[in-house]
Scaffold this motif. Structure first.
Motif, PDB file in Angstrom:
ATOM      1  N   PRO A 151      -3.649   7.913   5.818  1.00 47.02           N
ATOM      2  CA  PRO A 151      -4.419   7.429   4.672  1.00 47.02           C
ATOM      3  C   PRO A 151      -4.298   5.923   4.458  1.00 47.02           C
ATOM      4  O   PRO A 151      -5.247   5.292   3.983  1.00 47.02           O
ATOM      5  CB  PRO A 151      -3.856   8.191   3.478  1.00 47.02           C
ATOM      6  CG  PRO A 151      -2.743   9.010   3.963  1.00 47.02           C
ATOM      7  CD  PRO A 151      -2.686   8.936   5.436  1.00 47.02           C
ATOM      8  N   ILE A 152      -3.172   5.335   4.826  1.00 46.37           N
ATOM      9  CA  ILE A 152      -3.041   3.885   4.679  1.00 46.37           C
ATOM     10  C   ILE A 152      -3.943   3.170   5.680  1.00 46.37           C
ATOM     11  O   ILE A 152      -4.596   2.183   5.342  1.00 46.37           O
ATOM     12  CB  ILE A 152      -1.566   3.442   4.824  1.00 46.37           C
ATOM     13  CG1 ILE A 152      -0.772   3.962   3.626  1.00 46.37           C
ATOM     14  CG2 ILE A 152      -1.450   1.928   4.950  1.00 46.37           C
ATOM     15  CD1 ILE A 152       0.695   3.643   3.645  1.00 46.37           C
ATOM     16  N   VAL A 153      -4.028   3.691   6.897  1.00 49.40           N
ATOM     17  CA  VAL A 153      -4.936   3.113   7.896  1.00 49.40           C
ATOM     18  C   VAL A 153      -6.377   3.232   7.410  1.00 49.40           C
ATOM     19  O   VAL A 153      -7.159   2.279   7.493  1.00 49.40           O
ATOM     20  CB  VAL A 153      -4.763   3.808   9.267  1.00 49.40           C
ATOM     21  CG1 VAL A 153      -5.839   3.374  10.247  1.00 49.40           C
ATOM     22  CG2 VAL A 153      -3.376   3.535   9.819  1.00 49.40           C
ATOM     23  N   PHE A 154      -6.732   4.388   6.869  1.00 53.97           N
ATOM     24  CA  PHE A 154      -8.085   4.582   6.351  1.00 53.97           C
ATOM     25  C   PHE A 154      -8.372   3.602   5.214  1.00 53.97           C
ATOM     26  O   PHE A 154      -9.447   2.992   5.151  1.00 53.97           O
ATOM     27  CB  PHE A 154      -8.267   6.022   5.865  1.00 53.97           C
ATOM     28  CG  PHE A 154      -9.655   6.317   5.394  1.00 53.97           C
ATOM     29  CD1 PHE A 154     -10.683   6.507   6.289  1.00 53.97           C
ATOM     30  CD2 PHE A 154      -9.939   6.381   4.039  1.00 53.97           C
ATOM     31  CE1 PHE A 154     -11.974   6.766   5.862  1.00 53.97           C
ATOM     32  CE2 PHE A 154     -11.223   6.643   3.593  1.00 53.97           C
ATOM     33  CZ  PHE A 154     -12.241   6.833   4.509  1.00 53.97           C
ATOM     34  N   PHE A 155      -7.416   3.420   4.329  1.00 56.67           N
ATOM     35  CA  PHE A 155      -7.576   2.489   3.206  1.00 56.67           C
ATOM     36  C   PHE A 155      -7.765   1.059   3.724  1.00 56.67           C
ATOM     37  O   PHE A 155      -8.621   0.323   3.233  1.00 56.67           O
ATOM     38  CB  PHE A 155      -6.364   2.576   2.275  1.00 56.67           C
ATOM     39  CG  PHE A 155      -6.541   1.853   0.984  1.00 56.67           C
ATOM     40  CD1 PHE A 155      -7.201   2.445  -0.074  1.00 56.67           C
ATOM     41  CD2 PHE A 155      -6.034   0.576   0.827  1.00 56.67           C
ATOM     42  CE1 PHE A 155      -7.368   1.773  -1.273  1.00 56.67           C
ATOM     43  CE2 PHE A 155      -6.195  -0.110  -0.369  1.00 56.67           C
ATOM     44  CZ  PHE A 155      -6.865   0.493  -1.420  1.00 56.67           C
ATOM     45  N   LYS A 156      -6.983   0.683   4.737  1.00 56.56           N
ATOM     46  CA  LYS A 156      -7.130  -0.650   5.320  1.00 56.56           C
ATOM     47  C   LYS A 156      -8.512  -0.830   5.944  1.00 56.56           C
ATOM     48  O   LYS A 156      -9.124  -1.901   5.826  1.00 56.56           O
ATOM     49  CB  LYS A 156      -6.051  -0.901   6.370  1.00 56.56           C
ATOM     50  CG  LYS A 156      -4.676  -1.123   5.783  1.00 56.56           C
ATOM     51  CD  LYS A 156      -3.655  -1.317   6.885  1.00 56.56           C
ATOM     52  CE  LYS A 156      -2.270  -1.532   6.339  1.00 56.56           C
ATOM     53  NZ  LYS A 156      -1.281  -1.739   7.414  1.00 56.56           N
ATOM     54  N   LEU A 157      -8.999   0.202   6.608  1.00 56.15           N
ATOM     55  CA  LEU A 157     -10.348   0.127   7.185  1.00 56.15           C
ATOM     56  C   LEU A 157     -11.400  -0.067   6.099  1.00 56.15           C
ATOM     57  O   LEU A 157     -12.351  -0.824   6.272  1.00 56.15           O
ATOM     58  CB  LEU A 157     -10.656   1.385   7.996  1.00 56.15           C
ATOM     59  CG  LEU A 157      -9.895   1.536   9.295  1.00 56.15           C
ATOM     60  CD1 LEU A 157     -10.119   2.930   9.880  1.00 56.15           C
ATOM     61  CD2 LEU A 157     -10.302   0.474  10.284  1.00 56.15           C
ATOM     62  N   LEU A 211       0.816  -1.215   0.000  1.00 57.46           N
ATOM     63  CA  LEU A 211       0.000   0.000   0.000  1.00 57.46           C
ATOM     64  C   LEU A 211       0.849   1.264   0.000  1.00 57.46           C
ATOM     65  O   LEU A 211       0.355   2.345   0.303  1.00 57.46           O
ATOM     66  CB  LEU A 211      -0.942   0.005   1.202  1.00 57.46           C
ATOM     67  CG  LEU A 211      -1.977  -1.115   1.231  1.00 57.46           C
ATOM     68  CD1 LEU A 211      -2.791  -1.054   2.508  1.00 57.46           C
ATOM     69  CD2 LEU A 211      -2.873  -1.048   0.019  1.00 57.46           C
ATOM     70  N   SER A 212       2.105   1.156  -0.366  1.00 55.25           N
ATOM     71  CA  SER A 212       2.989   2.318  -0.334  1.00 55.25           C
ATOM     72  C   SER A 212       2.566   3.412  -1.316  1.00 55.25           C
ATOM     73  O   SER A 212       2.938   4.564  -1.157  1.00 55.25           O
ATOM     74  CB  SER A 212       4.428   1.893  -0.624  1.00 55.25           C
ATOM     75  OG  SER A 212       4.519   1.294  -1.901  1.00 55.25           O
TER      76      SER A 212
END
Length: 83
Positions: free
Chosen positions: A60-66, A39-40
């Motif tokens: 934003p990576i945490v949001f994408f994972k959620l 997800l980089s």
């Protein structure tokens, strides 16, 4: 003195010392996804949409994972369920 106000005795169970690493099996789907999905690209992809000042946002990576978890677990926002 207020005589009609009741009280509820509270008791708490002792805390246990356990971690997510111990609870989630090594072959769990999300562990596999974490190892294999890069997800980089996310931060660079969304960078232009963030303001330069103000309160810090969620990563934003945490949001994408959620969002991925919501997709895989078929979790739908309430507004979509109603309509």
């Amino acid at each position: 003195m207020i005589t009609m106000m009741g009280t509820k005795p509270r008791s708490f169970a002792p805390l246990i010392n356990v971690s997510v690493e111990q609870l989630v099996p090594q072959d769990h789907f999300y562990r596999h996804l974490e190892r294999s999905l890069d997800l980089s690209f996310v931060r660079e992809f969304v960078q232009k949409t963030y303001a330069g000042d103000g309160r810090p946002s969620i990563d934003p990576i945490v949001f994408f994972k959620l969002q991925l978890v919501m997709f895989f677990e078929d979790i739908v926002r309430c507004a979509h369920r109603i309509s």
